[in-house]
Design a protein around this motif. Structure first.
Motif, PDB file in Angstrom:
ATOM      1  N   PRO A 133       0.821  -1.226   0.000  1.00 31.87           N
ATOM      2  CA  PRO A 133       0.000   0.000   0.000  1.00 31.87           C
ATOM      3  C   PRO A 133       0.846   1.264   0.000  1.00 31.87           C
ATOM      4  CG  PRO A 133      -0.063  -1.069   2.148  1.00 31.87           C
ATOM      5  CD  PRO A 133       0.606  -2.026   1.209  1.00 31.87           C
ATOM      6  N   GLY A 134       0.508   2.143  -0.928  1.00 36.88           N
ATOM      7  CA  GLY A 134       1.184   3.425  -1.004  1.00 36.88           C
ATOM      8  C   GLY A 134       2.436   3.417  -1.846  1.00 36.88           C
ATOM      9  N   ARG A 135       2.985   2.256  -2.178  1.00 38.07           N
ATOM     10  CA  ARG A 135       4.226   2.176  -2.944  1.00 38.07           C
ATOM     11  C   ARG A 135       3.886   1.883  -4.406  1.00 38.07           C
ATOM     12  NH1 ARG A 135       8.155  -1.802   0.191  1.00 38.07           N
ATOM     13  NH2 ARG A 135       9.554  -1.066  -1.470  1.00 38.07           N
ATOM     14  N   ILE A 136       3.749   2.947  -5.167  1.00 38.39           N
ATOM     15  CA  ILE A 136       3.222   2.853  -6.522  1.00 38.39           C
ATOM     16  C   ILE A 136       4.118   2.009  -7.425  1.00 38.39           C
ATOM     17  CG2 ILE A 136       2.690   4.204  -8.590  1.00 38.39           C
ATOM     18  CD1 ILE A 136       1.864   6.483  -6.698  1.00 38.39           C
ATOM     19  N   PHE A 137       5.394   2.323  -7.462  1.00 42.24           N
ATOM     20  CA  PHE A 137       6.301   1.669  -8.389  1.00 42.24           C
ATOM     21  C   PHE A 137       6.514   0.205  -8.009  1.00 42.24           C
ATOM     22  CE2 PHE A 137      10.234   1.093 -10.794  1.00 42.24           C
ATOM     23  CZ  PHE A 137       9.945   1.788 -11.951  1.00 42.24           C
ATOM     24  N   ALA A 138       6.761  -0.061  -6.723  1.00 41.71           N
ATOM     25  CA  ALA A 138       6.976  -1.435  -6.271  1.00 41.71           C
ATOM     26  C   ALA A 138       5.703  -2.267  -6.448  1.00 41.71           C
ATOM     27  CB  ALA A 138       7.414  -1.444  -4.808  1.00 41.71           C
ATOM     28  N   GLY A 139       4.557  -1.655  -6.204  1.00 43.53           N
ATOM     29  CA  GLY A 139       3.288  -2.354  -6.387  1.00 43.53           C
ATOM     30  C   GLY A 139       3.069  -2.743  -7.844  1.00 43.53           C
ATOM     31  N   ALA A 140       3.420  -1.839  -8.767  1.00 45.04           N
ATOM     32  CA  ALA A 140       3.276  -2.140 -10.191  1.00 45.04           C
ATOM     33  C   ALA A 140       4.195  -3.287 -10.598  1.00 45.04           C
ATOM     34  CB  ALA A 140       3.571  -0.895 -11.021  1.00 45.04           C
ATOM     35  N   ALA A 141       5.423  -3.297 -10.072  1.00 41.14           N
ATOM     36  CA  ALA A 141       6.363  -4.371 -10.391  1.00 41.14           C
ATOM     37  C   ALA A 141       5.823  -5.719  -9.913  1.00 41.14           C
ATOM     38  CB  ALA A 141       7.724  -4.084  -9.751  1.00 41.14           C
ATOM     39  N   LEU A 142       5.272  -5.740  -8.709  1.00 42.51           N
ATOM     40  CA  LEU A 142       4.694  -6.973  -8.172  1.00 42.51           C
ATOM     41  C   LEU A 142       3.483  -7.397  -8.993  1.00 42.51           C
ATOM     42  CD1 LEU A 142       4.803  -9.077  -5.903  1.00 42.51           C
ATOM     43  CD2 LEU A 142       3.342  -7.556  -4.537  1.00 42.51           C
ATOM     44  N   GLN A 207     -14.379  11.774  -1.986  1.00 43.92           N
ATOM     45  CA  GLN A 207     -15.206  11.426  -0.836  1.00 43.92           C
ATOM     46  C   GLN A 207     -14.771  10.139  -0.142  1.00 43.92           C
ATOM     47  OE1 GLN A 207     -19.334  11.460  -1.924  1.00 43.92           O
ATOM     48  NE2 GLN A 207     -19.290  13.544  -2.729  1.00 43.92           N
ATOM     49  N   THR A 208     -14.178   9.222  -0.901  1.00 47.06           N
ATOM     50  CA  THR A 208     -13.746   7.949  -0.327  1.00 47.06           C
ATOM     51  C   THR A 208     -12.302   8.051   0.146  1.00 47.06           C
ATOM     52  OG1 THR A 208     -15.190   6.799  -1.893  1.00 47.06           O
ATOM     53  CG2 THR A 208     -13.521   5.479  -0.761  1.00 47.06           C
ATOM     54  N   PRO A 209     -11.985   7.585   1.354  1.00 50.23           N
ATOM     55  CA  PRO A 209     -10.595   7.625   1.828  1.00 50.23           C
ATOM     56  C   PRO A 209      -9.682   6.904   0.868  1.00 50.23           C
ATOM     57  CG  PRO A 209     -12.091   7.063   3.625  1.00 50.23           C
ATOM     58  CD  PRO A 209     -12.904   7.040   2.372  1.00 50.23           C
ATOM     59  N   LEU A 210      -8.510   7.468   0.618  1.00 51.35           N
ATOM     60  CA  LEU A 210      -7.551   6.919  -0.321  1.00 51.35           C
ATOM     61  C   LEU A 210      -6.854   5.702   0.259  1.00 51.35           C
ATOM     62  CD1 LEU A 210      -6.080   7.285  -3.059  1.00 51.35           C
ATOM     63  CD2 LEU A 210      -4.418   8.710  -1.866  1.00 51.35           C
ATOM     64  N   TYR A 211      -6.926   4.581  -0.459  1.00 50.27           N
ATOM     65  CA  TYR A 211      -6.211   3.376  -0.019  1.00 50.27           C
ATOM     66  C   TYR A 211      -4.713   3.628  -0.134  1.00 50.27           C
ATOM     67  CZ  TYR A 211      -4.574  -1.423   0.198  1.00 50.27           C
ATOM     68  OH  TYR A 211      -3.914  -2.577   0.557  1.00 50.27           O
ATOM     69  N   GLY A 212      -3.960   3.301   0.929  1.00 46.90           N
ATOM     70  CA  GLY A 212      -2.514   3.563   0.910  1.00 46.90           C
ATOM     71  C   GLY A 212      -2.252   5.046   0.789  1.00 46.90           C
ATOM     72  N   ALA A 213      -2.728   5.819   1.748  1.00 47.97           N
ATOM     73  CA  ALA A 213      -2.749   7.276   1.637  1.00 47.97           C
ATOM     74  C   ALA A 213      -1.371   7.900   1.401  1.00 47.97           C
ATOM     75  CB  ALA A 213      -3.377   7.878   2.900  1.00 47.97           C
ATOM     76  N   LYS A 214      -0.324   7.324   1.991  1.00 50.93           N
ATOM     77  CA  LYS A 214       1.016   7.868   1.794  1.00 50.93           C
ATOM     78  C   LYS A 214       1.632   7.239   0.561  1.00 50.93           C
ATOM     79  CE  LYS A 214       1.828   8.833   6.696  1.00 50.93           C
ATOM     80  NZ  LYS A 214       2.711   8.570   7.871  1.00 50.93           N
ATOM     81  N   LEU A 215       1.467   7.908  -0.565  1.00 49.17           N
ATOM     82  CA  LEU A 215       1.907   7.358  -1.836  1.00 49.17           C
ATOM     83  C   LEU A 215       3.361   7.728  -2.125  1.00 49.17           C
ATOM     84  CD1 LEU A 215      -1.272   8.215  -3.876  1.00 49.17           C
ATOM     85  CD2 LEU A 215      -0.560   5.943  -3.171  1.00 49.17           C
ATOM     86  N   THR A 216       4.143   6.740  -2.492  1.00 46.00           N
ATOM     87  CA  THR A 216       5.537   6.961  -2.869  1.00 46.00           C
ATOM     88  C   THR A 216       5.829   6.125  -4.098  1.00 46.00           C
ATOM     89  OG1 THR A 216       6.407   5.135  -1.535  1.00 46.00           O
ATOM     90  CG2 THR A 216       6.210   7.284  -0.472  1.00 46.00           C
ATOM     91  N   LEU A 217       6.918   6.494  -4.809  1.00 43.32           N
ATOM     92  CA  LEU A 217       7.365   5.703  -5.935  1.00 43.32           C
ATOM     93  C   LEU A 217       8.361   4.647  -5.484  1.00 43.32           C
ATOM     94  CD1 LEU A 217       7.769   8.440  -8.678  1.00 43.32           C
ATOM     95  CD2 LEU A 217       5.901   6.844  -8.392  1.00 43.32           C
TER      96      LEU A 217
END
Length: 217
Positions: A133-142, A207-217
């Motif tokens: 959650p929140g780790r955009i680049f690592a999440g995409a790789a996975l 309106q909906t809380p953001l999943y993984g609010a602290k987003l990083t690459l």
């Protein structure tokens, strides 16, 4: 329309495949129910928009493999956005729906498990990005690794006969799927680096809380 009729007829002719797809959908809906995920108007609109954008981007092919598989201009990004924005449950549902759309466009059915590994599961697998959650680049790789695994299994088990004589079906599947999925992943990573992802995700649904609010690459 002809492709839709042909694909529907092929699917109906093999009801075991239809039951397998229905079972996957029931599991997804059951997961959403247990997680108490409520569909809001904004969520439904965003799912519809991202699915439409995925369809459009998949028509913008840079390269198309003769036996299936394409390199597109970030065709998986909309589905990843839904996972980043709402989490794994909605990501799985969106991936399943796109898999069904893909199936209806050009169905090729050999076995119920092959249908699952070629159509809904590769796109549902993108929802595994929610595991980071929140780790955009690592999440995409996975997510791309999970999608690759689905295609690799299908290629090795069900399409090994297409391998050149003397070549291992596992090596054939590895090379074939890497040929288009690696460039597809690279393009996706570049776009995720260039696009203002946190702002786009926040603008999707305020309106909906953001999943993984602290987003990083």
């Amino acid at each position: 329309m002809d492709a839709l009729i042909r694909s529907s007829a092929e699917l109906l002719a093999k009801p075991t495949s239809l039951f397998a797809l229905l079972a996957v959908l029931i599991l997804i809906l059951g997961y959403l129910q247990t997680r108490r995920i409520h569909f809001t108007t904004h969520m439904l609109i965003n799912v519809a928009l991202m699915l439409a954008l995925t369809i459009v981007l998949h028509q913008l092919r840079i390269f198309h493999m003769p036996q299936g598989g394409s390199v597109t201009i970030g065709g998986m990004i909309p589905l990843l956005f839904l996972t980043y924005r709402y989490g794994a449950g909605i990501g799985c549902l969106a991936g399943f729906l796109y898999g069904m759309i893909n199936l209806m466009q050009d169905a090729f059915i050999l076995h119920p498990l092959q249908v699952l590994f070629d159509y809904p599961l590769p796109y549902m697998a993108l929802a595994i990005a929610a595991a980071l959650p929140g780790r955009i680049f690592a999440g995409a790789a996975l997510a791309f690794a999970a999608r690759f695994a689905c295609h690799f299994i299908s290629g090795a088990v069900f399409f090994g006969s297409y391998a050149p004589e003397g070549m291992s079906p596992y090596l054939y599947s590895l090379v074939f799927n890497a040929t288009y999925l690696v460039p597809e992943a690279v393009i996706c990573f570049i776009l995720l680096r260039v696009l203002p992802v946190p702002r786009l995700l926040a603008a999707m649904d305020r309106q909906t809380p953001l999943y993984g609010a602290k987003l990083t690459l």
